[in-house]
Design an enzyme around this catalytic site. Sequence first.
Site, mmCIF file in Angstrom:
data_model
loop_
_atom_site.group_PDB
_atom_site.id
_atom_site.type_symbol
_atom_site.label_atom_id
_atom_site.label_comp_id
_atom_site.label_asym_id
_atom_site.label_seq_id
_atom_site.Cartn_x
_atom_site.Cartn_y
_atom_site.Cartn_z
ATOM 1 N N SER A 175 1.221 2.026 -1.528
ATOM 2 C CA SER A 175 0.986 3.015 -0.462
ATOM 3 C C SER A 175 -0.465 3.478 -0.358
ATOM 4 O O SER A 175 -0.815 4.143 0.627
ATOM 5 C CB SER A 175 1.878 4.239 -0.671
ATOM 6 O OG SER A 175 3.202 3.935 -0.359
ATOM 7 N N TYR A 232 3.643 -5.205 6.883
ATOM 8 C CA TYR A 232 3.649 -4.021 6.016
ATOM 9 C C TYR A 232 3.797 -4.420 4.542
ATOM 10 O O TYR A 232 3.071 -3.909 3.680
ATOM 11 C CB TYR A 232 4.775 -3.086 6.462
ATOM 12 C CG TYR A 232 5.005 -1.912 5.550
ATOM 13 C CD1 TYR A 232 4.176 -0.796 5.596
ATOM 14 C CD2 TYR A 232 6.056 -1.908 4.635
ATOM 15 C CE1 TYR A 232 4.385 0.289 4.737
ATOM 16 C CE2 TYR A 232 6.275 -0.832 3.791
ATOM 17 C CZ TYR A 232 5.432 0.260 3.839
ATOM 18 O OH TYR A 232 5.638 1.320 2.989
ATOM 19 N N LYS A 289 -2.147 2.703 2.822
ATOM 20 C CA LYS A 289 -1.847 3.453 4.049
ATOM 21 C C LYS A 289 -3.057 4.235 4.534
ATOM 22 O O LYS A 289 -3.220 4.478 5.732
ATOM 23 C CB LYS A 289 -0.639 4.367 3.820
ATOM 24 C CG LYS A 289 0.644 3.560 3.560
ATOM 25 C CD LYS A 289 1.823 4.419 3.115
ATOM 26 C CE LYS A 289 3.045 3.527 2.866
ATOM 27 N NZ LYS A 289 4.189 4.243 2.289
ATOM 28 N N TYR A 316 3.477 12.927 -0.985
ATOM 29 C CA TYR A 316 4.853 13.139 -0.521
ATOM 30 C C TYR A 316 5.367 14.537 -0.841
ATOM 31 O O TYR A 316 4.647 15.501 -0.647
ATOM 32 C CB TYR A 316 5.774 12.043 -1.094
ATOM 33 C CG TYR A 316 5.148 10.692 -0.932
ATOM 34 C CD1 TYR A 316 4.996 10.153 0.336
ATOM 35 C CD2 TYR A 316 4.631 9.994 -2.010
ATOM 36 C CE1 TYR A 316 4.375 8.927 0.505
ATOM 37 C CE2 TYR A 316 4.008 8.770 -1.849
ATOM 38 C CZ TYR A 316 3.894 8.252 -0.584
ATOM 39 O OH TYR A 316 3.277 7.056 -0.409
ATOM 40 N N VAL A 357 3.295 3.375 -5.427
ATOM 41 C CA VAL A 357 4.302 3.158 -6.475
ATOM 42 C C VAL A 357 3.878 2.096 -7.496
ATOM 43 O O VAL A 357 4.575 1.884 -8.484
ATOM 44 C CB VAL A 357 5.706 2.814 -5.937
ATOM 45 C CG1 VAL A 357 6.349 4.006 -5.257
ATOM 46 C CG2 VAL A 357 5.695 1.597 -5.039
HETATM 47 O O1 DON Z 1 7.366 0.664 1.182
HETATM 48 C C1 DON Z 1 7.482 0.872 -0.006
HETATM 49 O O2 DON Z 1 8.455 1.429 -0.482
HETATM 50 C C2 DON Z 1 6.345 0.444 -0.918
HETATM 51 N N1 DON Z 1 5.772 -0.793 -0.455
HETATM 52 C C3 DON Z 1 5.269 1.478 -0.983
HETATM 53 C C4 DON Z 1 5.785 2.860 -1.358
HETATM 54 C C5 DON Z 1 4.804 3.637 -2.123
HETATM 55 O O3 DON Z 1 3.857 3.140 -2.689
HETATM 56 C C6 DON Z 1 5.087 5.082 -2.242
HETATM 57 N N2 DON Z 1 4.153 5.689 -3.157
HETATM 58 N N3 DON Z 1 4.195 6.467 -3.998
#
Ligand code: DON
Length: 309
Positions: free
Chosen positions: A69, A194, A72, A245, A263
């Site tokens: 993320s 994505y 983003k 978040y 993540v």
């Molecule tokens: O879309 C997802 O769930 C992952 N590719 C990215 C989510 C993420 O990194 C949330 N971060 N803390």
Amino acid sequence: MTASGSGRFGGVLEQIGSEVAALTDRGRPADYIPLLAGADPGRFGMAVAEPDGTVYGVNDWQEPFSTQSITKVFALALVLASEGEEIWRRVGREPSGNPFNSLVQLEYENGVPRNPFINAGALVVTDRLQTLTGNAAGRVRDLLREESGNPAVDFVAEVADSEAAHGDRNAALAHFMASYGNIANPVPELLAAYFRQCSIAASCQDLASAAGFLARRGVRADGSMLLTPSQAKRVNAVMLTCGTYDAAGEFAYRVGLPGKSGVGGGIVAVVPGVCTLCVWSPGLDRRGNSVAGVWALDRFTTLTGLSVF
Ligand code: DON
């Protein structure tokens, strides 16, 4: 470039790098993307980049990890750079107070995600970047390469495939928003872009450098302008309020900086005008933020007194 142990930030990084060894609870790696589940929560890296490009680092600061993320922020910057404020018609800029992959608010709010950093909002931003460029993931990768100066920054196909094979929730988010007319590209194409974007591997050194335009009021590493000063301020503001978040309040309380987590266990943070930071440690708390990463940023702002507050 300066390695750890010297210069303005070398000492504080050395201290944090040795103190982190005493942390007993490091959290657990993300397990919903199978390829990330095997990461070692004992790993830890941290880098600080000054606006002139000097980078300091400690421990595993040059080890590539899955950015997820964190990308983003870069996708949003590219969309803002391309067409200014248009994107805010399709995505809000309020904290969600919900998990990053939550579906519940979307129906109440007619398919308009709360902010560009939860998954739904990021899907809208990537959708727009895909429309604008035809190659959203490639543009994010290229920006990371250009701003970090590291041509080795790249997608990891196995990570993208691993996420795609378990991507039902993101597919649900995308289809749901498409039903409100808030996704322009075919959902399978958007999801592929994505997941590729999220699969980019980069190190703390790469990411601290690449985020430098956020500390330089929008100015890129080569001196050209990516964002206006006002846009850079706004990206930092949305990072502060939405970048971690449903833990954004706690992160602001403990760290006091705009930050964006992923993540994979990375977090990028910004001290506007002073430096950009990136920490990495794969063990996460229940909200998806790196336990040792948040701890290290908390130590950094406490030890240096650098914060936006
Ligand atoms: O879309 C997802 O769930 C992952 N590719 C990215 C989510 C993420 O990194 C949330 N971060 N803390």
